[in-house]
Design a protein around this motif. Structure first.
Motif, mmCIF file in Angstrom:
data_model
loop_
_atom_site.group_PDB
_atom_site.id
_atom_site.type_symbol
_atom_site.label_atom_id
_atom_site.label_comp_id
_atom_site.label_asym_id
_atom_site.label_seq_id
_atom_site.Cartn_x
_atom_site.Cartn_y
_atom_site.Cartn_z
ATOM 1 N N UNK A 15 8.625 -3.620 -16.464
ATOM 2 C CA UNK A 15 9.996 -3.213 -16.127
ATOM 3 C C UNK A 15 10.227 -3.331 -14.621
ATOM 4 N N UNK A 16 9.281 -2.849 -13.851
ATOM 5 C CA UNK A 16 9.388 -2.966 -12.388
ATOM 6 C C UNK A 16 8.946 -4.354 -11.944
ATOM 7 N N UNK A 17 7.772 -4.763 -12.347
ATOM 8 C CA UNK A 17 7.255 -6.081 -11.964
ATOM 9 C C UNK A 17 5.951 -6.405 -12.678
ATOM 10 N N UNK A 18 5.769 -7.688 -12.957
ATOM 11 C CA UNK A 18 4.457 -8.166 -13.377
ATOM 12 C C UNK A 18 3.560 -8.217 -12.147
ATOM 13 N N UNK A 19 2.261 -8.375 -12.344
ATOM 14 C CA UNK A 19 1.390 -8.605 -11.177
ATOM 15 C C UNK A 19 1.812 -9.900 -10.474
ATOM 16 N N UNK A 20 1.898 -9.860 -9.139
ATOM 17 C CA UNK A 20 2.441 -10.980 -8.356
ATOM 18 C C UNK A 20 1.412 -11.523 -7.369
ATOM 19 N N UNK A 21 1.435 -12.847 -7.128
ATOM 20 C CA UNK A 21 0.631 -13.383 -6.031
ATOM 21 C C UNK A 21 1.097 -12.767 -4.711
ATOM 22 N N UNK A 22 0.239 -12.801 -3.713
ATOM 23 C CA UNK A 22 0.521 -12.093 -2.456
ATOM 24 C C UNK A 22 1.892 -12.420 -1.856
ATOM 25 N N UNK A 23 2.216 -13.709 -1.775
ATOM 26 C CA UNK A 23 3.495 -14.079 -1.148
ATOM 27 C C UNK A 23 4.680 -13.512 -1.915
ATOM 28 N N UNK A 24 4.571 -13.550 -3.240
ATOM 29 C CA UNK A 24 5.662 -12.991 -4.056
ATOM 30 C C UNK A 24 5.730 -11.482 -3.937
ATOM 31 N N UNK A 25 4.582 -10.851 -3.784
ATOM 32 C CA UNK A 25 4.575 -9.397 -3.585
ATOM 33 C C UNK A 25 5.281 -9.045 -2.279
ATOM 34 N N UNK A 26 4.993 -9.842 -1.243
ATOM 35 C CA UNK A 26 5.622 -9.591 0.058
ATOM 36 C C UNK A 26 7.147 -9.699 -0.063
#
Ligand code: C2E
Ligand code: MG
Ligand code: MG
Ligand code: MG
Length: 280
Positions: free
Chosen positions: A259-270
């Motif tokens: 709902x909030x977010x899937x696990x993301x690669x570092x750049x996408x997390x940033x």
């Protein structure tokens, strides 16, 4: 040797099992090269405060970027790594990479606590706690940045060893979360004597709880149990607004899920964190 007692085993060894064993052997060989060959990567899943919506921390989750198979999920290789002992090398890499990523994010003004999973199979190494403390210190990050997720299976190993392990980490400002709660075998007395600061409800209880009163009762009980022991409770696997609302109504502290977010690669997390902070 299909003779004598061996005959029984051979008879039960189906073609599917043959294939599985072959695949395991191949994967084992390949996994050896994966760490050194730079094929592992971490994705990060943000976890938010149920009441304020603020991002509380992220969980680092390992993936294997396999040259032919593509992105392999941890369920497919962590168990193998645990069996072969390779988990120690992987665990070490995961912590190092997570801390390095946290340091990179700090330079962008996005310092955020980061949780890593530590497998019970890593505990055969008695210097593990000292190792983790050293890695954390060398990162130069503030105390409280690193969090370690352990599972109940650790608690039932050796009480004294586990207590020493947790104390060493806690003394160094490393935080402890109890992962996958409810799926292991620990008794309540173990839970009371190893107070972690966070209790994570396994997603198998969270998913489908709205249509299952018994699951819902379990979730509610785990939240109360955690609170009564002074822990903050995290719900994993929150995929819908309805699930989230139900968890908030039951006083759950922290929410993790698609709902909030899937696990993301570092750049996408940033990007995610920059957008999220700007919006709220
Ligand atoms: P975990 O530690 O309980 O991690 C949570 C898992 O739930 C992650 O799966 C995450 O992607 C998934 N998840 C989170 N929210 C949702 C949701 O809303 N819906 C669904 N369907 N799934 C959700 P992932 O990344 O596949 O990892 C699976 C397990 O592999 C982890 O469970 C953990 O036990 C293990 N693992 C992952 N990374 C590591 C690692 O670096 N070291 C060790 N020892 N184990 C790891
Ligand atoms: Mg975890
Ligand atoms: Mg978990
Ligand atoms: Mg889980």
């Amino acid at each position: 040797t299909a003779k004598g007692e061996g005959r029984n085993q051979i008879a039960h060894f189906t073609p599917e099992m043959h294939e599985e064993a072959r695949l395991n052997a191949v994967m084992h060989q390949e996994l050896r090269g994966a760490v050194k060959g730079n094929q592992l990567e971490l994705h990060y899943q943000p976890i938010r405060n149920a009441r304020t919506g603020a991002i509380n921390h992220v969980e680092a989750l390992v993936r294997w970027r396999h040259p032919e198979r593509g992105l392999v999920r941890p369920d497919l290789f962590i168990p193998l790594a645990e069996k072969t002992g390779m988990i120690r090398e992987i665990g070490e890499w995961v912590r190092q990479e997570a801390l390095t990523a946290a340091a990179r994010m700090q330079t962008l003004g996005l310092l955020i606590p980061i949780a890593v999973n530590v497998s019970t199979a890593e505990f055969y190494d008695h210097t593990l706690a000292d190792h983790i403390v050293q890695q954390s210190r060398e990162s130069g990050l503030p105390e409280g940045t690193l969090m370690v997720e352990i599972t109940e299976s650790l608690l039932i190993r050796s009480q004294q060893e586990t207590r020493d392990f947790l104390r060493t980490l806690q003394n160094a400002g490393i935080r402890i979360a109890l992962d996958d709660f409810g799926t292991g075998y620990s008794s309540l007395s173990y839970l009371a004597s190893f107070p972690a600061e966070k209790l994570k409800i396994d997603r198998s209880f969270v998913m489908g709880m709205r249509s299952d009163e018994r699951k819902q009762a379990l979730v509610e009980t785990i939240i109360k149990l955690g609170h009564s022991l002074g822990m903050r409770v995290v719900a994993e696997g929150v995929e819908t607004e309805e699930d989230q609302a139900l968890l908030i109504s039951k006083d759950c502290d922290l929410i993790q899920g698609y709902l909030l977010s899937k696990p993301l690669p570092e750049q996408e997390l940033i990007s995610f964190l920059q957008r999220y902070c700007a919006d709220s």
